[in-house]
Design a protein around this motif. Structure first.
Motif, PDB file in Angstrom:
ATOM      1  N   ASP A  86      30.713 -42.038  84.473  1.00 50.12           N
ATOM      2  CA  ASP A  86      29.287 -42.039  84.793  1.00 50.12           C
ATOM      3  C   ASP A  86      28.480 -42.809  83.743  1.00 50.12           C
ATOM      4  OD1 ASP A  86      26.891 -40.916  86.324  1.00 50.12           O
ATOM      5  OD2 ASP A  86      26.509 -40.126  84.327  1.00 50.12           O
ATOM      6  N   LYS A  89      28.854 -46.470  84.314  1.00 55.92           N
ATOM      7  CA  LYS A  89      28.062 -46.923  85.461  1.00 55.92           C
ATOM      8  C   LYS A  89      26.616 -47.188  85.056  1.00 55.92           C
ATOM      9  CE  LYS A  89      30.750 -44.722  89.147  1.00 55.92           C
ATOM     10  NZ  LYS A  89      30.769 -43.650  90.179  1.00 55.92           N
ATOM     11  N   ARG A  90      26.084 -46.343  84.187  1.00 54.75           N
ATOM     12  CA  ARG A  90      24.694 -46.492  83.765  1.00 54.75           C
ATOM     13  C   ARG A  90      24.523 -47.623  82.747  1.00 54.75           C
ATOM     14  NH1 ARG A  90      23.152 -42.355  80.923  1.00 54.75           N
ATOM     15  NH2 ARG A  90      25.077 -41.145  80.873  1.00 54.75           N
ATOM     16  N   HIS A  93      25.317 -51.435  84.022  1.00 50.55           N
ATOM     17  CA  HIS A  93      24.565 -51.723  85.245  1.00 50.55           C
ATOM     18  C   HIS A  93      24.365 -53.223  85.474  1.00 50.55           C
ATOM     19  CE1 HIS A  93      21.589 -51.291  88.419  1.00 50.55           C
ATOM     20  NE2 HIS A  93      20.741 -52.006  87.718  1.00 50.55           N
ATOM     21  N   ARG A  98      34.687 -53.562  86.067  1.00 51.58           N
ATOM     22  CA  ARG A  98      35.303 -52.596  86.976  1.00 51.58           C
ATOM     23  C   ARG A  98      35.875 -51.443  86.147  1.00 51.58           C
ATOM     24  NH1 ARG A  98      39.110 -57.229  88.895  1.00 51.58           N
ATOM     25  NH2 ARG A  98      38.991 -57.369  86.613  1.00 51.58           N
TER      26      ARG A  98
END
Length: 213
Positions: A86, A89-90, A93, A98
């Motif tokens: 997570d 992902k932030r 951005h 990947r």
């Protein structure tokens, strides 16, 4: 985030997540970690350990390349895997990196298939990573960053043998340990697998002093 020569898009993503001012340890270790040197980083609970791992990996890898894993991050359990995925992902951005997480409670065949499609950053628990890389078809020599989070806790659980085995499968990589405490097990394995590592976050050592001095 105000760090010297940090990627502008990464800095923007960090700021958007409320991270603008690095702490002293983050400032001290950034250049060394960015350079590719081996290091042991000691940070207190809540001191930004996972954050430091994630932005360092993003800074180093920058973008998706090829199909093989370039950063391998070993964490303690399923919850730590999900939290770090997570965070990537932030913070990533504005990149096309990947990122994939694998843990003991997931389907190993599914995970293998996903990784074979192309992954830049693989995050996993020791037993799961060991099981996957023991299988045919995975080349550890593409790993350019070999990172252990919560090294003190993992080695207390006797996971240092797995980490040693995995490390020995990589010919050339940057090895990084992150921990809350500099334990004997952390020191011993760092001495065994790292090349002239630096130590950060311990008062008894000068910042960026050679670990073996």
């Amino acid at each position: 985030m105000k760090l010297k020569k940090i990627n502008e898009k990464l800095s923007k993503a960090l700021a958007e997540n409320g991270i603008e001012t690095p702490n002293e340890i983050q400032k001290d270790c950034f250049s060394t970690l960015k350079s590719g040197a081996d290091a042991v980083v000691i940070m207190p609970k809540g001191g930004g350990k996972s954050t430091t791992i994630v932005y360092t990996v993003i800074q180093k890898l920058e973008k998706a390349v090829g199909e093989s894993t370039r950063a391998l991050i070993i964490v303690q359990d399923k919850e730590a895997v999900l939290e770090m995925v997570d965070t990537f992902k932030r913070f990533a951005h504005y990149t096309n990196l990947r990122v994939f997480g694998s843990h003991d409670k997931g389907d190993i065949d599914y995970d293998k298939n996903q990784i074979s499609l192309g992954v830049d950053v693989l995050i996993g628990t020791p037993n799961r990573i060991n099981a996957m890389f023991s299988s045919a078809g995975f080349n550890m020599n593409t790993v350019k960053m070999f990172v252990i989070d919560d090294a003190d806790e993992l080695f207390k659980l006797r996971m240092d043998a797995i980490v040693l085995r995995l490390s020995n499968s990589v010919e050339k990589t940057q090895r990084l340990f992150f921990a809350e405490d500099l334990t004997e097990r952390v020191e011993a394995l760092a001495d065994k697998i790292m090349i002239e590592p630096y130590l950060f976050g311990v008062d008894d050592y000068e910042d960026e002093e050679d670990y073996e001095d």
